[in-house]
Design a protein around this motif. Structure first.
Motif, mmCIF file in Angstrom:
data_model
loop_
_atom_site.group_PDB
_atom_site.id
_atom_site.type_symbol
_atom_site.label_atom_id
_atom_site.label_comp_id
_atom_site.label_asym_id
_atom_site.label_seq_id
_atom_site.Cartn_x
_atom_site.Cartn_y
_atom_site.Cartn_z
ATOM 1 N N TYR A 330 1.966 1.875 -35.792
ATOM 2 C CA TYR A 330 3.208 1.680 -35.041
ATOM 3 C C TYR A 330 2.964 0.913 -33.740
ATOM 4 C CZ TYR A 330 4.618 5.593 -38.046
ATOM 5 O OH TYR A 330 4.863 6.406 -39.113
ATOM 6 N N ALA A 332 5.451 1.485 -31.447
ATOM 7 C CA ALA A 332 6.328 2.306 -30.601
ATOM 8 C C ALA A 332 5.526 3.105 -29.583
ATOM 9 C CB ALA A 332 7.135 3.272 -31.472
ATOM 10 N N ASN A 338 11.503 8.385 -26.286
ATOM 11 C CA ASN A 338 11.680 6.945 -26.380
ATOM 12 C C ASN A 338 12.491 6.590 -27.621
ATOM 13 O OD1 ASN A 338 10.636 4.126 -27.438
ATOM 14 N ND2 ASN A 338 10.292 4.158 -25.228
ATOM 15 N N ILE A 340 12.685 3.791 -29.301
ATOM 16 C CA ILE A 340 11.924 3.042 -30.308
ATOM 17 C C ILE A 340 11.086 3.993 -31.158
ATOM 18 C CG2 ILE A 340 10.198 1.230 -30.668
ATOM 19 C CD1 ILE A 340 11.092 -0.001 -28.022
ATOM 20 N N PHE A 341 10.563 5.056 -30.526
ATOM 21 C CA PHE A 341 9.809 6.071 -31.271
ATOM 22 C C PHE A 341 10.700 6.695 -32.346
ATOM 23 C CE2 PHE A 341 8.350 10.362 -32.081
ATOM 24 C CZ PHE A 341 6.960 10.232 -32.181
ATOM 25 N N LYS A 343 13.323 5.361 -33.768
ATOM 26 C CA LYS A 343 13.692 4.373 -34.793
ATOM 27 C C LYS A 343 12.508 4.041 -35.702
ATOM 28 C CE LYS A 343 16.346 0.866 -33.690
ATOM 29 N NZ LYS A 343 17.587 1.117 -34.438
ATOM 30 N N ASP A 344 11.332 3.816 -35.115
ATOM 31 C CA ASP A 344 10.191 3.354 -35.898
ATOM 32 C C ASP A 344 9.379 4.495 -36.511
ATOM 33 O OD1 ASP A 344 11.030 0.904 -35.139
ATOM 34 O OD2 ASP A 344 9.335 0.430 -33.847
#
Length: 353
Positions: A330, A332, A338, A340-341, A343-344
């Motif tokens: 990752y 992220a 976070n 992005i964490f 989402k990814d």
């Protein structure tokens, strides 16, 4: 059995006292309905004659009735005969009047009817509507239904039945969602118990092997032998559980959960998602301030528990091998606060507007 029994009363035999009072006080006493126009399988003067096939008697009464009362109680729901009578009642030409008795409610009644077509037995307005229907159906003249007498008999029935139910309370029924939740909880407990038993057996083997270890080298090999799960395996299991627990939410609700859990000052603009927000509000997943509510439902409690577990795991002093594997997988930031964490890593889509 009389051939002119125009009123069929479908009920559980365990509710005989309630049915007897309904017949005596409401139908006969309050409305002057002749007793021989009423069919009830358990009440004196209306029940099946001795020596008669009860199935034929019930079928005939159902087919000839003009009004079919369904006295739906917890006892009724547990009776196969009653449920068969309910099903048969819908296909006759009779007017079907379901009467629910608490704790049965519109949510747990289980009949294929809109709530407005179901009456509450102990609601005086419901009883008044039943009176009007009976009077219209059987063309009962006003002279036979005196207002003062009807009101007195109606109140007597309600008070008498409430006293009876207080002394003989029904068990609270489960609606489908409560039942499904309990089944899911039971399955989870069984899975947990099986895992605990397996872990106990593994620990007993570990202890026995450690007792036979000759030196530190042996101990190290034994510990390695029983350590099948890596830190990264544990991390992936946790993230998958979080993803599974949130995956059936709409992204706007996930956004609200993210905002609340991360304690970030994020503005939620949810006007375009009023239907999803209303549904979440109705289920007590969020509040009017568009914040997640973790303490009212099992579903949200489980989500908070999983997020807490993942947060605690991320705060641990993890090995360099773990961080290397994470960075290869990752881009992220390594933070549950976070976006992005989420989402990814958690594979969740979340909206704020």
């Amino acid at each position: 059995m009389q051939k002119n029994q125009d009123i069929f009363i479908s009920h559980s035999g365990q509710d005989k006292q309630i049915i007897d009072d309904f017949i005596d006080l409401i139908l006969v006493g309050g409305m002057s309905v002749p007793i021989d126009k009423i069919f009830s399988s358990s009440s004196d003067g209306t029940k099946i004659k001795s020596g008669t096939d009860w199935r034929d008697s019930i079928l005939s009464a159902l087919q000839n009735a003009k009004i079919n009362f369904l006295f739906i109680s917890s006892n009724y729901k547990e009776s196969e005969v009653c449920m068969n009578e309910m099903g048969a009642g819908w296909v006759t030409s009779a007017k079907v009047i379901p009467l629910i008795i608490e704790p049965i409610n519109y949510k747990t009644v289980g009949v294929i009817q809109e709530p407005i077509q179901i009456e509450k037995l102990l609601d005086e307005k419901s009883l008044d509507r039943i009176k009007d229907l009976l009077q219209e159906t059987f063309e009962i003249p006003n002279s036979l239904i005196k207002s003062d007498r009807w009101t007195a008999k109606k109140k007597e029935f309600v008070l008498k039945t409430k006293a009876f139910l207080k002394a003989n309370p029904f068990k609270k029924p489960l609606d489908r969602q409560e039942f499904d939740d309990l089944i899911e909880e039971n399955n989870e407990l069984e899975t947990t118990l099986t895992k605990i038993i397996e872990e106990k057996n593994e620990l007993e083997k570990l202890v026995e092997d450690l007792k036979n270890a000759k030196d530190k080298s042996d101990v190290k090999e034994i510990v390695k032998k029983y350590s099948n799960t890596t830190e990264y395996d544990e991390f992936e299991i946790l993230t998958q559980k979080v993803c599974d627990s949130l995956s059936d939410f709409h992204p706007i609700i996930i956004g609200i959960i993210f905002k609340t859990f991360s304690n970030k000052d994020i503005t939620i603009k949810a006007l375009a998602y009023s239907e999803e927000v209303d549904e979440a509000l109705a289920n007590d997943y969020i509040n009017e301030e568009l914040e997640a509510v973790f303490n009212k439902t099992q579903k949200m409690q489980k989500i908070e528990m999983l997020l807490d577990k993942l947060s605690l795991f991320l705060s641990k002093d993890l090995s360099s091998e773990f961080h290397e594997q994470y960075e290869n997988e990752y881009d992220a930031p390594f933070s549950i606060s976070n976006k992005i964490f989420w989402k990814d890593v958690l594979d969740l889509n979340l909206y704020f507007s």
